[in-house]
Enzyme design. Sequence first.
Site, PDB file in Angstrom:
ATOM      1  N   TYR A 165      44.866  36.049  -5.529  1.00 51.73           N
ATOM      2  CA  TYR A 165      45.754  35.368  -4.566  1.00 51.73           C
ATOM      3  C   TYR A 165      46.487  36.372  -3.680  1.00 51.73           C
ATOM      4  O   TYR A 165      46.657  36.151  -2.481  1.00 51.73           O
ATOM      5  CB  TYR A 165      46.771  34.478  -5.307  1.00 51.73           C
ATOM      6  N   ASP A 215      55.109  28.130 -11.758  1.00 53.34           N
ATOM      7  CA  ASP A 215      53.775  28.438 -11.233  1.00 53.34           C
ATOM      8  C   ASP A 215      53.444  29.881 -11.547  1.00 53.34           C
ATOM      9  O   ASP A 215      54.347  30.705 -11.726  1.00 53.34           O
ATOM     10  CB  ASP A 215      53.707  28.199  -9.718  1.00 53.34           C
ATOM     11  N   ARG A 245      51.526  15.754  -9.572  1.00 53.45           N
ATOM     12  CA  ARG A 245      51.512  14.672  -8.580  1.00 53.45           C
ATOM     13  C   ARG A 245      50.902  13.361  -9.052  1.00 53.45           C
ATOM     14  O   ARG A 245      51.048  12.350  -8.373  1.00 53.45           O
ATOM     15  CB  ARG A 245      50.786  15.156  -7.315  1.00 53.45           C
ATOM     16  N   ARG A 249      48.783  21.060 -15.900  1.00 52.67           N
ATOM     17  CA  ARG A 249      49.505  20.261 -14.910  1.00 52.67           C
ATOM     18  C   ARG A 249      49.935  18.940 -15.543  1.00 52.67           C
ATOM     19  O   ARG A 249      49.710  17.864 -15.010  1.00 52.67           O
ATOM     20  CB  ARG A 249      48.696  20.067 -13.618  1.00 52.67           C
ATOM     21  N   ARG A 296      59.972  15.696  -6.281  1.00 55.40           N
ATOM     22  CA  ARG A 296      59.522  16.668  -5.298  1.00 55.40           C
ATOM     23  C   ARG A 296      60.025  16.297  -3.900  1.00 55.40           C
ATOM     24  O   ARG A 296      60.432  17.170  -3.118  1.00 55.40           O
ATOM     25  CB  ARG A 296      58.000  16.708  -5.321  1.00 55.40           C
TER      26      ARG A 296
END
Length: 324
Positions: free
Chosen positions: A127, A52, A6, A2, A15
């Site tokens: 997932y 992703d 953020r 990452r 974003r």
Amino acid sequence: MRQAGRYLPEYRASRERAGDFLTLCKTPELACEVTLQPLARFPLDAAIVFSDILTIPDAMGLGLSLEEGLGPRFARPVRTAEAIHALGVPDPATELRYVSDAIRLIKSEINVPLIGFCGSPWTLATYMIEGGSGHDFKIVKKMLYEDPALLSHLLDVVTRASTVYLQAQIEAGVDAVMIFDTWGGVLTTPAFETFSRAPMARIIAGLAGAVPSIVFTKGGGLWLESSAALGCEALGLDWTIDIDAARRRVGDRVALQGNMDPACLRAGPSAVAAEARAILDAYGPHPGHVFNLGHGITPDIDPENVAVLVETVHSHSATLHRAR
Ligand code: CP3
């Protein structure tokens, strides 16, 4: 990990403009913009494509959404034989074209190596079956023990999808690929071999050595020897294993990438620098170490600490590798 995210105010601004995370991933100009942000701030040695691991199940029609604070969610998780047998392999040239387009754009803008990636089939299966991030893996593990053939069928489709997806990323220009096996470490040893390691070995075989590949199994420290025989060029390590012990176990069969605890970035700059030096010293003056964090940077990290980390890695590894 990452590298773009953020913790960077410029990422949060992009974003905001995109509206949401998935639009950021699916708009090549925006994915390129955020990939370049950490490189503009820090003298990093490589970039990773902004995307992703969940793009594949999204392209399979599971209905991905990512809401702030909730993590990823699938509207249509696959839990029955019918749903699993209906899954197809998405075409990287159409459904996932935005990833190749982003890679071509990024490659025209950078002069450091670019890393492409996918999730491990087992990690994607968690997932796809659970429907989002969970920490108990109740549904997917029930399937593993109750109907292993059905889980294997799902893993086979995801393995084929991941292989053509990475081949398309390589064709678009990535210099290395990384497989993120985030949840391999929750398995028993025989289940890891069958349901996580074997599908990853098939993906790597399918790439035929076109570019170097890196496998990161979080919590995979128990299985370094078998992971070193996967056919990949490097293993990513989380922070729980000593990198010098890992090196003694794998020898020079693979390079090692890692492995600072990302939580250390919450401490002051001198603690960050000391920890980075300790990891470089532990590996020692041998070739084959790619410094990295043992997992992702979280949104609460001060970018100044990342600057200190990058500076320390460069200056300290220069002293370790000088005149050899
Ligand atoms: O590292 C990079 O800069 C490249 C981009 C990248 C992202 N996700 C961006 C992202 C990579 C390599 C990933 C991989 C990924 N995605 C993994 C494997 C690595 C790992 O972290 O274990 C996993 C398990 C996912 C699934 C996923 N995507 C989760 C669990 C989350 C929520 C995490 C969070 O912090 O909220 C995401 C979203 C995600 N992927 C974000 C980023 C920057 C945060 C999205 C946002 O809110 O803007």
